[in-house]
Design a protein around this motif. Structure first.
Motif, PDB file in Angstrom:
ATOM      1  N   LYS A 184     -42.511  91.235  69.207  1.00 31.20           N
ATOM      2  CA  LYS A 184     -42.421  89.788  68.984  1.00 31.20           C
ATOM      3  C   LYS A 184     -41.140  89.558  68.160  1.00 31.20           C
ATOM      4  CE  LYS A 184     -45.045  86.362  66.584  1.00 31.20           C
ATOM      5  NZ  LYS A 184     -46.333  85.835  65.675  1.00 31.20           N
ATOM      6  N   GLN A 185     -40.884  90.518  67.233  1.00 27.94           N
ATOM      7  CA  GLN A 185     -39.450  90.183  66.532  1.00 27.94           C
ATOM      8  C   GLN A 185     -38.227  89.978  67.245  1.00 27.94           C
ATOM      9  OE1 GLN A 185     -41.860  92.499  65.546  1.00 27.94           O
ATOM     10  NE2 GLN A 185     -42.683  91.171  63.812  1.00 27.94           N
ATOM     11  N   GLU A 188     -38.474  86.820  69.271  1.00 26.16           N
ATOM     12  CA  GLU A 188     -38.297  85.689  68.449  1.00 26.16           C
ATOM     13  C   GLU A 188     -36.639  85.574  68.225  1.00 26.16           C
ATOM     14  OE1 GLU A 188     -42.198  85.421  65.373  1.00 26.16           O
ATOM     15  OE2 GLU A 188     -40.291  86.896  64.772  1.00 26.16           O
ATOM     16  N   LYS A 189     -36.136  86.302  68.459  1.00 24.85           N
ATOM     17  CA  LYS A 189     -34.459  86.218  68.466  1.00 24.85           C
ATOM     18  C   LYS A 189     -33.892  85.937  69.715  1.00 24.85           C
ATOM     19  CE  LYS A 189     -33.802  90.320  65.019  1.00 24.85           C
ATOM     20  NZ  LYS A 189     -33.147  91.535  64.945  1.00 24.85           N
ATOM     21  N   ALA A 191     -35.518  83.741  71.435  1.00 20.58           N
ATOM     22  CA  ALA A 191     -36.151  82.381  71.595  1.00 20.58           C
ATOM     23  C   ALA A 191     -35.274  81.369  70.844  1.00 20.58           C
ATOM     24  CB  ALA A 191     -37.621  82.335  71.021  1.00 20.58           C
ATOM     25  N   ILE A 222     -44.357  82.832  71.223  1.00 19.63           N
ATOM     26  CA  ILE A 222     -43.499  82.505  70.397  1.00 19.63           C
ATOM     27  C   ILE A 222     -43.521  81.084  70.041  1.00 19.63           C
ATOM     28  CG2 ILE A 222     -41.061  82.603  69.865  1.00 19.63           C
ATOM     29  CD1 ILE A 222     -42.626  85.559  70.016  1.00 19.63           C
ATOM     30  N   GLU A 223     -43.099  80.322  68.850  1.00 24.07           N
ATOM     31  CA  GLU A 223     -43.305  79.109  68.702  1.00 24.07           C
ATOM     32  C   GLU A 223     -42.274  78.282  69.381  1.00 24.07           C
ATOM     33  OE1 GLU A 223     -43.084  76.164  64.768  1.00 24.07           O
ATOM     34  OE2 GLU A 223     -43.084  78.272  64.391  1.00 24.07           O
TER      35      GLU A 223
END
Length: 389
Positions: A184-185, A188-189, A191, A222-223
């Motif tokens: 996930k991390q 996120e980068k 994204a 991811i948001e």
């Protein structure tokens, strides 16, 4: 007499045949070959799924379905994706059933690409990505990853490849051919860059069910990314339904509507009996998926450990059912290694070079084979490597 080649599309003439198929064809003509090249489960589709297909035939369900697929199946896919990704897709407007995930990818690219649009492909990548971009009129732009970083996409490398013509990026996690899983991390980068440059993502999540050490994270979770993402998946890998040719795509209504128009004219609908089988898979197939996943993890642990002992350095793949070991130590190119291994020891693997430039020096090995076959293949590979180092 006409000259047929004069009439062919220049785009098609420039396409290279699949490098994977070359080694399948070579192996097919030899006896006693152990194939580690096939990208499909060695499990037979579960009986309850097959029985659902048979029942649909007995009941005479042999007509076309709605172009988007049986509503009941789309509803089950929606429930499944909500559990897996936390995103709720409207089965009426946001889910389309396709003829395999391959058609879903083709529809997604054709729906968004205008001539000259650039689409970023992360290499090593599945062999069809760049070709499908070209067939849709786009320009594939490769971003390379490396074995030292376990073939994980680095945000800086992605950002450096973006131009004013970039429209989208194709992501595949777990990855074919490397088995690399992005957490996930890491997503996120990526994204942040997607949002910064106002890009779209085609997220190939066909191996989502097959992750081993970390919880699977979908890019749509991811948001802010669900509206920018076309999620592609299917039943081939996780549910051992490769020959059924059934996939699906989930996206916002505008993207789904565009893909449906192409699907209506090019395919009409996915096979009816396969759709009834898939409903059963969605409702009652999860235990069998977990059983297959447990078996793959056992094989992965054995196979990757043995590859490293042999001297073929290999990272631990987080998902799918592929190992991607380095053959640099042998001094052979990936194609030389694969050809000589097949000829001398009758073990079929796929050279990493067919998956892009960053795959050179590696080979793809599928561990979706029995433990007995894997152990025998390892013995042959060890003998082969020992003669070269």
């Amino acid at each position: 007499m006409i000259e047929p080649s004069h009439y062919l599309s220049t785009t098609v003439k420039d396409l290279k045949p699949s490098g994977i198929r070359k080694f399948f064809d070579l192996a097919a003509g030899m006896e006693g070959v152990i194939s580690l090249g096939v990208g499909e489960p060695d499990f037979v589709t579960s009986w309850n799924i097959r029985e659902a297909c048979i029942l649909s035939l007995e009941q005479g369900y042999t007509s076309y379905t709605a172009n988007a697929g049986l509503y009941e199946l789309r509803r089950e896919i929606s429930h499944y994706l909500k559990e897996q990704t936390t995103v709720e897709y409207d089965p009426e407007k946001e889910i389309l059933v396709t003829v395999g995930a391959s058609q879903a990818l083709d529809l997604a690219l054709r729906a968004i690409i205008n001539p000259g649009d650039e689409v970023i492909v992360i290499e090593p990548s599945f062999v069809s990505y760049a070709s499908l971009v070209s067939l849709a009129g786009g320009v594939p732009v490769s971003v390379q990853t490396n074995g030292e970083m376990e073939f994980k996409l680095q945000p800086g490398e992605l950002e450096a490849a973006i131009t004013n013509k970039t429209k989208a990026i194709i992501l595949c996690s777990p990855n074919n051919p490397t088995g690399t899983l992005l957490n996930k991390q890491e997503l996120e980068k990526i994204a942040l860059i997607i949002e910064k440059y106002d890009l779209l993502v085609i997220s190939d999540e066909i191996y989502a069910e097959l992750t081993y050490d970390e919880t699977y994270s979908s890019f749509v979770s991811i948001e802010g990314m669900a509206e920018r993402t076309i999620l592609v998946s299917g039943f081939s890998k996780g549910f051992a339904m490769t020959g059924w040719r059934l996939g699906y795509v989930a996206a916002c209504p505008e993207f789904s509507s565009a893909m449906l128009k192409i699907h209506q004219y090019s395919m009409m609908c996915a096979p009816t009996m396969a759709q009834y089988a898939a409903i059963e898979a969605m409702k009652n197939g999860k235990e069998d998926v977990l059983h297959m996943k447990k078996s793959y993890k056992q094989r992965r642990n054995l196979f990757v450990s043995a590859l490293n002992e042999i001297g073929l350095s290999c990272h631990i793949p987080g998902g799918a059912f592929y190992a991607f070991p380095s053959v640099h130590k042998t001094g052979l190119t990936s194609e030389e290694f694969a050809e000589q291994l097949l000829k001398e020891e009758k073990v079929a693997v796929v050279p990493g070079s067919v998956f892009g430039a960053s795959g050179e020096g590696y080979i793809r090995c599928s561990y979706a084979s029995s433990l007995e076959q894997l152990q025998e293949a390892l013995r042959r590979m060890q003998r082969f490597v020992q003669n070269r180092v």
